[in-house]
Scaffold this active site. Structure first.
Site, short mmCIF file in Angstrom:
data_model
loop_
_atom_site.label_atom_id
_atom_site.label_comp_id
_atom_site.label_asym_id
_atom_site.label_seq_id
_atom_site.Cartn_x
_atom_site.Cartn_y
_atom_site.Cartn_z
N LYS A 60 0.90 -1.15 0.09
CA LYS A 60 -0.01 -0.17 0.17
C LYS A 60 0.81 1.22 0.17
O LYS A 60 2.17 1.06 0.54
CB LYS A 60 -0.66 0.03 1.38
CG LYS A 60 -2.10 0.92 1.19
CD LYS A 60 -3.35 0.12 0.76
CE LYS A 60 -4.55 1.26 0.53
NZ LYS A 60 -5.55 0.43 0.01
N GLY A 117 -21.40 6.28 4.19
CA GLY A 117 -20.53 6.80 3.24
C GLY A 117 -20.86 6.52 1.72
O GLY A 117 -20.92 5.03 1.60
N GLY A 171 -19.64 7.46 -1.33
CA GLY A 171 -18.87 7.74 -2.14
C GLY A 171 -18.88 6.82 -3.28
O GLY A 171 -20.01 6.41 -3.86
N VAL A 183 -17.82 3.74 -3.94
CA VAL A 183 -18.36 2.42 -3.48
C VAL A 183 -19.69 2.43 -3.09
O VAL A 183 -20.57 1.71 -3.67
CB VAL A 183 -17.59 1.44 -2.49
CG1 VAL A 183 -18.30 -0.10 -2.49
CG2 VAL A 183 -15.85 1.26 -3.14
P1 NAD Z 1 -14.42 7.63 -1.45
O1 NAD Z 1 -13.68 8.48 -0.97
O2 NAD Z 1 -15.28 7.61 -2.80
O3 NAD Z 1 -16.20 7.43 -0.62
C1 NAD Z 1 -16.07 7.53 0.83
C2 NAD Z 1 -17.31 8.29 1.38
O4 NAD Z 1 -17.32 8.28 2.63
C3 NAD Z 1 -17.05 9.80 0.76
O5 NAD Z 1 -18.41 10.14 0.22
C4 NAD Z 1 -17.02 10.88 2.20
O6 NAD Z 1 -17.64 11.99 2.20
C5 NAD Z 1 -17.64 9.67 3.14
N1 NAD Z 1 -17.16 9.66 4.58
C6 NAD Z 1 -16.16 9.99 4.98
N2 NAD Z 1 -16.10 10.29 6.37
C7 NAD Z 1 -17.33 9.92 6.86
C8 NAD Z 1 -17.88 9.83 7.81
N3 NAD Z 1 -17.21 9.92 9.05
N4 NAD Z 1 -19.40 9.50 8.00
C9 NAD Z 1 -20.10 9.13 6.63
N5 NAD Z 1 -19.55 9.30 5.45
C10 NAD Z 1 -18.11 9.74 5.65
O7 NAD Z 1 -14.03 6.05 -1.15
P2 NAD Z 1 -14.59 4.69 -1.69
O8 NAD Z 1 -13.61 4.27 -2.88
O9 NAD Z 1 -15.94 4.93 -1.95
O10 NAD Z 1 -14.17 3.69 -0.70
C11 NAD Z 1 -14.92 3.76 0.46
C12 NAD Z 1 -14.30 2.88 1.58
O11 NAD Z 1 -14.10 1.42 1.05
C13 NAD Z 1 -12.58 3.12 1.79
O12 NAD Z 1 -12.55 2.39 3.05
C14 NAD Z 1 -11.88 2.19 0.85
O13 NAD Z 1 -10.69 2.14 1.51
C15 NAD Z 1 -12.55 0.99 0.91
N6 NAD Z 1 -12.38 0.35 -0.38
C16 NAD Z 1 -12.76 0.81 -1.74
C17 NAD Z 1 -12.32 -0.02 -2.73
C18 NAD Z 1 -12.62 0.74 -3.92
O14 NAD Z 1 -12.52 -0.04 -4.89
N7 NAD Z 1 -12.87 1.95 -4.18
C19 NAD Z 1 -12.14 -1.27 -2.57
C20 NAD Z 1 -12.01 -1.86 -1.21
C21 NAD Z 1 -11.96 -1.16 -0.38
#
Ligand code: NAD
Length: 351
Positions: free
Chosen positions: A83, A184, A186, A188
């Site tokens: 990472k 969240g 975002g 995903v």
């Molecule tokens: P992202 O940044 O697009 O979305 C995260 C969302 O969470 C954002 O909209 C943000 O505003 C919101 N957020 C942050 N703090 C918050 C809180 N305290 N309460 C509520 N909402 C909050 O990220 P993502 O790509 O959607 O990933 C989400 C999670 O999944 C992360 O932990 C990431 O590591 C994990 N993940 C993502 C992927 C991927 O393919 N993108 C793969 C495996 C794991």
């Protein structure tokens, strides 16, 4: 912090390599951690985050990197675990030059580490990285080919995982009327809402960005929930899809859901929080097993020659893997996270 203290950190866990990169011209300060290359080059995304201290950044990158080792091993991918973190505010400090500098750091490792996007970075940022190194994935893909934004693929795996957990814990084959609280919405979380809404699940969403909540409410008929209420909501499933560490001694006693199944990495603040969930009768889908869809896509893209249909077929294996863990945990009266960790470590040749 002395170097020896890093070797002694709880998160260190026999990491093969930890690299600190600094580029004065672009302001890049990055750390790359390689946990294991036993199963292949260490693959894992690059997070950009304004860490308050270097110690916090080191702890985070080590934890995430170990998580990638476990995730890749459990998904049966020809990848080890690694990472990267870039210390900085992704809303302010991003430039193409910064990501090129990061790409040169990645390239200097000669393929021992393969990067991709993560929280705070995008496919566009990875395009800058790709100008200077070939050890990058999660780039744009031609239609029908493997690759592109991993978030929808991660969401698919989480959706299938939620179905497996609902079947195991609630004995239900469909999601109609099942109440899912999503923390969240975002990359995903938003795609997850779409998949769940199609099956008639009732959605409750919270996000620190009001626009993200509004989008999910407008598009999928989700109900908005306050950020500080979502974890304790009276729902069947809690799906943490924001940041890690949300399940701890403070939050677990407040949970009302009987299933926790979400995309966020490192959801348990500590391993023992898995025992607290088990004691409360809550079924926990180990995060790195349920959220492997993105890395499955990245792996197919990186190794080349695969179609999107193959990626989608690979992701169909996620629920069976989870069900195996759920069954074994019940049989052995152990936590699901302990079972998953043991299976992953066996695959990595570690005790
Ligand atoms: P992202 O940044 O697009 O979305 C995260 C969302 O969470 C954002 O909209 C943000 O505003 C919101 N957020 C942050 N703090 C918050 C809180 N305290 N309460 C509520 N909402 C909050 O990220 P993502 O790509 O959607 O990933 C989400 C999670 O999944 C992360 O932990 C990431 O590591 C994990 N993940 C993502 C992927 C991927 O393919 N993108 C793969 C495996 C794991």
């Amino acid at each position: 912090m002395h170097a020896m203290e890093i070797f002694d950190m709880r998160e260190f866990d026999g990491h093969e390599l930890l690299v600190f990169g600094n580029d004065a011209a672009t302001g890049l300060r990055a750390i790359i951690a390689i946990h294991s290359t036993v199963l292949g080059p260490a693959a894992g995304g690059c997070r950009m985050w304004p860490y308050e201290t270097t110690t916090k950044a080191v702890a985070d990158v080590l934890r995430l990197s170990q998580g990638m080792s476990y995730k890749n091993a459990m998904a049966g991918l020809p990848f080890g675990g690694g990472k990267a973190v870039i210390i900085g505010d992704s809303g302010k400090a991003k430039t193409p030059q910064l990501f090129e500098a990061f790409g040169r750091l990645v390239d200097s490792l000669g393929g021992r580490y393969v990067t991709a996007e993560d929280v705070g970075t995008t496919t566009g940022d990875m395009a800058s990285v790709a100008r200077v190194t070939r050890y990058v994935a999660g780039l744009g893909a031609a239609p029908g080919q493997a690759g592109g934004d991993p978030a929808p693929k991660t969401a698919l795996g989480v959706y299938l995982g939620i179905k497996a957990a609902v079947k195991f814990r609630l004995g239900r084959a469909d999601l109609k009327g099942v109440r899912v609280a999503i923390q969240g919405t975002g990359g995903v979380g938003h795609h997850l809402c779409r998949l769940l809404a199609v099956e008639g699940a009732e959605l409750f969403v919270a996000d620190v960005q009001p626009a993200a909540v509004q989008r999910a409410c407008e598009q999928f008929g989700a109900h908005p929930v306050a950020v500080d209420e979502v974890l304790a909501l009276d729902a069947d499933v809690l799906s943490p899809c924001a940041l890690g560490g949300v399940l701890d001694a403070r939050s677990i006693p407040r949970l009302k859901a009987s299933i926790v199944a979400g995309a966020a990495n490192n959801q348990l603040a500590q391993g023992q929080d898995g025992a607290a969930l088990q004691a409360a009768g809550i079924l926990y889908a180990p995060d790195y097993v349920i959220n492997a869809g993105g890395i499955i896509s990245v792996s197919r893209e990186y190794h080349g020659g695969a179609t999107e249909a193959q990626v989608l077929a690979d992701i169909q294996a996620v629920p069976a893997r989870l069900t195996e863990i759920f069954e074994r945990a019940r049989r052995e009266n152990r936590t699901t996270n302990a079972i998953a960790d043991q299976m992953a470590r066996e695959r990595l040749g570690r005790r």
